[in-house]
Scaffold this motif. Structure first.
Motif, PDB file in Angstrom:
ATOM      1  N   MET A 273      -7.129   3.957 -11.170  1.00  0.00           N
ATOM      2  CA  MET A 273      -7.032   2.549 -10.796  1.00  0.00           C
ATOM      3  C   MET A 273      -6.407   2.392  -9.410  1.00  0.00           C
ATOM      4  N   ILE A 274      -5.349   3.139  -9.149  1.00  0.00           N
ATOM      5  CA  ILE A 274      -4.683   3.045  -7.844  1.00  0.00           C
ATOM      6  C   ILE A 274      -5.590   3.582  -6.741  1.00  0.00           C
TER       7      ILE A 274
ATOM      8  N   GLN B 135      -3.689   8.887 -19.958  1.00  0.00           N
ATOM      9  CA  GLN B 135      -3.182   7.609 -19.462  1.00  0.00           C
ATOM     10  C   GLN B 135      -2.806   7.722 -17.985  1.00  0.00           C
ATOM     11  N   LEU B 136      -2.186   8.832 -17.628  1.00  0.00           N
ATOM     12  CA  LEU B 136      -1.826   9.060 -16.228  1.00  0.00           C
ATOM     13  C   LEU B 136      -3.075   9.096 -15.356  1.00  0.00           C
ATOM     14  N   ARG B 137      -4.103   9.787 -15.850  1.00  0.00           N
ATOM     15  CA  ARG B 137      -5.355   9.892 -15.096  1.00  0.00           C
ATOM     16  C   ARG B 137      -5.982   8.515 -14.876  1.00  0.00           C
TER      17      ARG B 137
ATOM     18  N   GLU C 114       0.832  -1.202   0.000  1.00  0.00           N
ATOM     19  CA  GLU C 114       0.000   0.000   0.000  1.00  0.00           C
ATOM     20  C   GLU C 114       0.868   1.255   0.000  1.00  0.00           C
ATOM     21  N   GLU C 115       1.957   1.221   0.750  1.00  0.00           N
ATOM     22  CA  GLU C 115       2.858   2.376   0.808  1.00  0.00           C
ATOM     23  C   GLU C 115       3.483   2.653  -0.572  1.00  0.00           C
ATOM     24  N   GLU C 116       3.887   1.593  -1.252  1.00  0.00           N
ATOM     25  CA  GLU C 116       4.460   1.751  -2.599  1.00  0.00           C
ATOM     26  C   GLU C 116       3.423   2.319  -3.562  1.00  0.00           C
ATOM     27  N   MET C 117       2.175   1.858  -3.411  1.00  0.00           N
ATOM     28  CA  MET C 117       1.105   2.360  -4.276  1.00  0.00           C
ATOM     29  C   MET C 117       0.860   3.851  -4.026  1.00  0.00           C
TER      30      MET C 117
ATOM     31  N   GLY D  41       3.684  10.232  -7.384  1.00  0.00           N
ATOM     32  CA  GLY D  41       4.501  10.482  -8.570  1.00  0.00           C
ATOM     33  C   GLY D  41       3.656  10.722  -9.806  1.00  0.00           C
ATOM     34  N   LEU D  42       2.585   9.962  -9.956  1.00  0.00           N
ATOM     35  CA  LEU D  42       1.690  10.134 -11.099  1.00  0.00           C
ATOM     36  C   LEU D  42       0.996  11.496 -11.058  1.00  0.00           C
ATOM     37  N   LYS D  43       0.600  11.917  -9.857  1.00  0.00           N
ATOM     38  CA  LYS D  43      -0.050  13.224  -9.728  1.00  0.00           C
ATOM     39  C   LYS D  43       0.906  14.355 -10.104  1.00  0.00           C
TER      40      LYS D  43
END
Length: 65
Positions: free
Chosen positions: A54-55, A47-49, A3-6, A12-14
């Motif tokens: 999903m996460i 794609q990032l969105r 969960e922490e990695e997610m 990072g994605l944001k």
């Protein structure tokens, strides 16, 4: 993936998503508009969105009301 990695991946994605906004704004305000590059950036931004959604869905617990 823990969960922490997610959560780190989501952060990072944001950041990358916000950077895409800035890059798209810079290209659209430039004198020479590169429509192909703008389209590629917008596609990547979508794609990032999708990845972020999903996460976020995975991290949000399902609550049955």
């Amino acid at each position: 993936m823990t969960e922490e990695e997610m959560r780190k991946k989501l952060t990072g994605l944001k950041i990358e998503h916000r950077d895409m906004d800035a890059a798209i704004d810079a290209l659209t305000s430039a004198e020479s508009l590169d429509q192909l590059q703008i389209a590629r950036l917008k596609k990547r931004k979508l794609q990032l969105r999708d990845q972020m959604s999903m996460i976020e869905d995975y991290l949000t617990p399902d609550i049955i009301a």
